[in-house]
Design an enzyme around this catalytic site. Structure first.
Site, short mmCIF file in Angstrom:
data_model
loop_
_atom_site.label_atom_id
_atom_site.label_comp_id
_atom_site.label_asym_id
_atom_site.label_seq_id
_atom_site.Cartn_x
_atom_site.Cartn_y
_atom_site.Cartn_z
N SER A 43 44.04 -77.22 72.76
CA SER A 43 42.61 -77.39 72.96
C SER A 43 42.11 -76.62 74.17
CB SER A 43 42.29 -78.87 73.14
OG SER A 43 40.91 -79.07 73.35
N SER A 73 41.05 -80.28 69.41
CA SER A 73 40.26 -81.48 69.16
C SER A 73 40.01 -81.70 67.67
CB SER A 73 38.93 -81.40 69.91
OG SER A 73 38.21 -80.24 69.54
N ASP A 74 40.21 -80.66 66.86
CA ASP A 74 40.01 -80.77 65.41
C ASP A 74 41.29 -81.14 64.66
OD1 ASP A 74 37.18 -79.95 65.20
OD2 ASP A 74 37.92 -78.05 66.00
N HIS A 93 39.54 -73.22 61.48
CA HIS A 93 38.15 -73.62 61.74
C HIS A 93 37.57 -72.66 62.77
CE1 HIS A 93 34.55 -75.74 62.74
NE2 HIS A 93 34.99 -76.13 63.94
N HIS A 95 33.48 -70.97 64.36
CA HIS A 95 32.02 -71.06 64.37
C HIS A 95 31.47 -69.64 64.17
CE1 HIS A 95 31.47 -75.30 65.72
NE2 HIS A 95 32.75 -75.12 66.05
N ASP A 118 36.03 -62.38 44.19
CA ASP A 118 37.43 -62.01 44.36
C ASP A 118 38.24 -63.10 45.08
OD1 ASP A 118 37.47 -59.56 43.07
OD2 ASP A 118 36.98 -58.41 44.87
N HIS A 167 27.67 -78.05 61.37
CA HIS A 167 28.88 -77.83 62.17
C HIS A 167 29.37 -76.40 62.01
CE1 HIS A 167 33.10 -79.51 63.44
NE2 HIS A 167 32.74 -78.44 64.12
N TYR A 225 45.86 -57.66 39.70
CA TYR A 225 45.41 -56.94 40.89
C TYR A 225 46.58 -56.81 41.88
CZ TYR A 225 42.97 -55.91 45.25
OH TYR A 225 42.56 -55.33 46.42
#
Length: 228
Positions: A43, A73-74, A93, A95, A118, A167, A225
């Site tokens: 963190s 913290s996640d 995660h 932002h 895709d 979020h 592919y």
């Protein structure tokens, strides 16, 4: 665990490399399912000073079993997703700007073209907002729960990402690097959708037959592919 620590470290370092994070606004994890352990970014540690040995190892209850720092913290969100979806091997995660903008707007990222198709089989969904009780309670755990609620019984690797209302984006994949790859794609298609809708506000979704073709040729049972 050293190999997984190195993998998670490299995946975390890819976040600033691909422009997905500012300061320390992001985290990547991976899971060792045989041992029931998760490796995750510490963190608040700056990317410029971070080392592979700084990665934190936690068990499935969130208890630190290895590492000098507190985990992200996640962490509880990551753990909840790993518990629910056995196919997940990595979670990220961020932002990132455009995907977060769709989250703040409370809108799914629409599937408008083949770049999106895709990687994502349909719109990238947006969760509902968390209640005050959910936020004041076990916030990070409840973030994981609302992601699961939104995905329902969908195969998570067919929709390898989501935006959490007000979020930001979460993405996942077969391992940490695959999760980052999907997070990069999510940011790019979020940007493309914003631009395309600005050019043509009446723009509709990609034709279903074209979406099916592009997704299945990469991810279907008869995918052709790339190289074997």
């Amino acid at each position: 665990m050293q190999k997984l620590k190195q993998q998670v470290f490299e995946a975390n370092m890819d976040l600033p490399r691909y422009g997905l994070v500012t300061f320390t606004w992001g985290n990547v994890s991976t899971i060792d399912r045989e041992r029931g352990l998760v490796v995750i970014k510490p963190s608040g540690v700056a990317y410029e000073t971070m080392k592979a040995d700084d990665m934190v190892v936690v068990d499935m209850s969130g208890k630190v079993v290895e590492g000098e720092y507190r985990p992200s913290s996640d962490t509880a969100t990551h753990l909840e997703l790993y518990r629910r979806y056995p196919s997940l091997g990595g979670i990220v995660h961020t932002h990132s700007t455009h995907a977060t903008a769709w989250a703040q707007a409370g809108l799914a990222i629409p599937a408008l073209g083949t770049t999106h198709a895709d990687y994502f089989f349909g719109d990238i969904p947006c969760t509902r907002g968390l209640s005050e009780e959910e936020v004041q309670g076990e916030y990070e755990l409840n973030t994981g729960k609302v992601i699961i609620e939104t995905l329902g019984n969908a195969e998570p690797l067919h929709t390898p990402g989501i935006v959490v209302y007000q979020h930001g984006p979460f993405a996942w994949g077969k391992d940490a690097h695959d999760a980052v790859h999907n997070a990069v794609v999510m940011e790019e298609v979020a940007k493309m959708a914003w631009i395309a809708r600005g050019i043509n506000p009446q723009l509709n979704h990609i034709d279903s037959y074209l979406m099916n073709k592009h997704f299945m040729r990469k991810h279907g049972p008869n995918a052709y592919y790339g190289q074997k």
